[in-house]
Scaffold this active site. Structure first.
Site, mmCIF file in Angstrom:
data_model
loop_
_atom_site.group_PDB
_atom_site.id
_atom_site.type_symbol
_atom_site.label_atom_id
_atom_site.label_comp_id
_atom_site.label_asym_id
_atom_site.label_seq_id
_atom_site.Cartn_x
_atom_site.Cartn_y
_atom_site.Cartn_z
ATOM 1 N N SER A 12 0.834 -1.210 0.000
ATOM 2 C CA SER A 12 0.000 0.000 0.000
ATOM 3 C C SER A 12 0.871 1.263 0.000
ATOM 4 O O SER A 12 0.500 2.278 -0.609
ATOM 5 C CB SER A 12 -0.987 0.008 1.173
ATOM 6 N N ASN A 13 2.030 1.193 0.642
ATOM 7 C CA ASN A 13 2.939 2.351 0.577
ATOM 8 C C ASN A 13 3.506 2.512 -0.833
ATOM 9 O O ASN A 13 3.657 3.639 -1.326
ATOM 10 C CB ASN A 13 4.076 2.197 1.597
ATOM 11 N N MET A 89 10.548 -7.032 4.444
ATOM 12 C CA MET A 89 10.748 -7.593 5.777
ATOM 13 C C MET A 89 12.059 -8.388 5.890
ATOM 14 O O MET A 89 12.062 -9.548 6.302
ATOM 15 C CB MET A 89 9.541 -8.459 6.152
ATOM 16 N N ARG A 90 13.141 -7.741 5.515
ATOM 17 C CA ARG A 90 14.446 -8.381 5.523
ATOM 18 C C ARG A 90 15.510 -7.344 5.884
ATOM 19 O O ARG A 90 15.380 -6.182 5.475
ATOM 20 C CB ARG A 90 14.718 -8.815 4.078
ATOM 21 N N LEU A 91 16.531 -7.752 6.629
ATOM 22 C CA LEU A 91 17.619 -6.818 6.922
ATOM 23 C C LEU A 91 18.429 -6.577 5.652
ATOM 24 O O LEU A 91 18.658 -7.498 4.876
ATOM 25 C CB LEU A 91 18.536 -7.398 8.000
ATOM 26 N N ASN A 106 13.855 3.578 5.150
ATOM 27 C CA ASN A 106 12.812 2.631 5.559
ATOM 28 C C ASN A 106 11.664 3.367 6.238
ATOM 29 O O ASN A 106 11.860 4.431 6.829
ATOM 30 C CB ASN A 106 13.404 1.611 6.544
ATOM 31 N N HIS A 108 8.529 2.625 9.105
ATOM 32 C CA HIS A 108 8.177 1.648 10.145
ATOM 33 C C HIS A 108 6.969 2.168 10.935
ATOM 34 O O HIS A 108 6.918 3.349 11.287
ATOM 35 C CB HIS A 108 9.371 1.433 11.079
HETATM 36 C C1 GAR Z 1 4.000 -0.871 6.649
HETATM 37 O O1 GAR Z 1 3.189 -0.546 7.747
HETATM 38 C C2 GAR Z 1 5.463 -0.637 6.981
HETATM 39 O O2 GAR Z 1 5.663 0.454 7.822
HETATM 40 C C3 GAR Z 1 5.813 -1.946 7.666
HETATM 41 O O3 GAR Z 1 5.181 -2.915 6.880
HETATM 42 C C4 GAR Z 1 3.955 -2.376 6.375
HETATM 43 C C5 GAR Z 1 3.858 -2.678 4.901
HETATM 44 O O4 GAR Z 1 2.605 -2.312 4.406
HETATM 45 N N1 GAR Z 1 7.225 -2.128 7.776
HETATM 46 C C6 GAR Z 1 7.821 -2.682 8.832
HETATM 47 O O5 GAR Z 1 7.213 -3.149 9.781
HETATM 48 C C7 GAR Z 1 9.354 -2.688 8.774
HETATM 49 N N2 GAR Z 1 9.887 -3.204 9.970
HETATM 50 P P1 GAR Z 1 2.366 -2.131 2.842
HETATM 51 O O6 GAR Z 1 2.902 -3.404 2.183
HETATM 52 O O7 GAR Z 1 0.879 -2.047 2.700
HETATM 53 O O8 GAR Z 1 3.085 -0.900 2.391
#
Ligand code: GAR
Length: 190
Positions: A12-13, A89-91, A106, A108
């Site tokens: 979604s981002n 979701m990976r370092l 990133n 978060h």
């Molecule tokens: C988002 O909320 C992002 O901030 C988070 O994953 C989601 C992805 O949503 N990221 C983390 O938690 C990183 N540690 P999306 O796929 O709908 O953009």
């Protein structure tokens, strides 16, 4: 400026960035989507907008260095200037950190350093805090560490459910990421 977006899931981002570029609100080109999950919805979003995609399966590589070397080759081939992680979701490892020093960002869903890692929204609800939020930061070798670029708080109300809190955080994420990418890349530096 050409950017790559890295995503593992819904995207979604990523969609918010696509929409902002399409609407002329963000003067960047999305040159590549990098995705580590064959079934991620983000891939469909890229296809709908003609954005080149590099999908890889981490398990088919002997190491992080090996798959990051392939990613790097793709980034170079598409002349990518900056990397924006959007639910990747990976370092990030040494290969990418070494080549894109200070140009990996990133997002978060918490006010870091609180609630790093997976399920930051669930962690905040579990902790019973009244305020959480969104953090955008430069990426280093740690998990959701690295210098903060932007943060915005989101209130947790008594009536909030997981779903309603997620909706509020996502709305904040989409707005703040666009604004921050714009500030970083299109000259509005302080
Ligand atoms: C988002 O909320 C992002 O901030 C988070 O994953 C989601 C992805 O949503 N990221 C983390 O938690 C990183 N540690 P999306 O796929 O709908 O953009």
């Amino acid at each position: 400026m050409k950017i790559a977006v890295f995503a593992s899931g819904t995207g979604s981002n990523f969609q918010a960035i696509i929409d902002a570029v399409s609407a002329g609100e963000l003067a960047v080109e999305i040159g590549l989507l990098v995705c580590d999950k064959q079934e991620a919805k983000a891939i469909e979003r890229a296809a709908n907008h003609g954005i080149p995609t590099f999908v890889f399966s981490p398990k088919s590589y002997p190491s992080k260095e090996a798959f990051e070397t392939d990613i790097l080759e793709q980034l170079k081939a598409h002349s990518i200037d900056w990397i924006f992680l959007a639910g990747y979701m990976r370092l990030i490892g040494n290969v990418l950190l070494g080549s894109y020093t200070g140009r990996i960002v990133n997002i978060h869903p918490s006010l870091l350093p609180s609630f790093p890692g997976k399920d930051a929204i669930g962690q905040a609800l579990q902790a019973g805090v009244k305020l959480t939020g969104v953090t955008i930061h430069y990426v280093d070798e740690g998990m959701d560490t690295g210098p903060v670029i932007a943060q915005e708080a989101v209130r947790i109300d008594e009536s909030d459910t997981r779903e309603s809190l997620q909706r509020k955080i996502q709305a904040t994420e989409h707005r703040l990421y666009i604004q921050t990418i714009g500030n970083l890349l299109t000259g509005a530096r302080a």
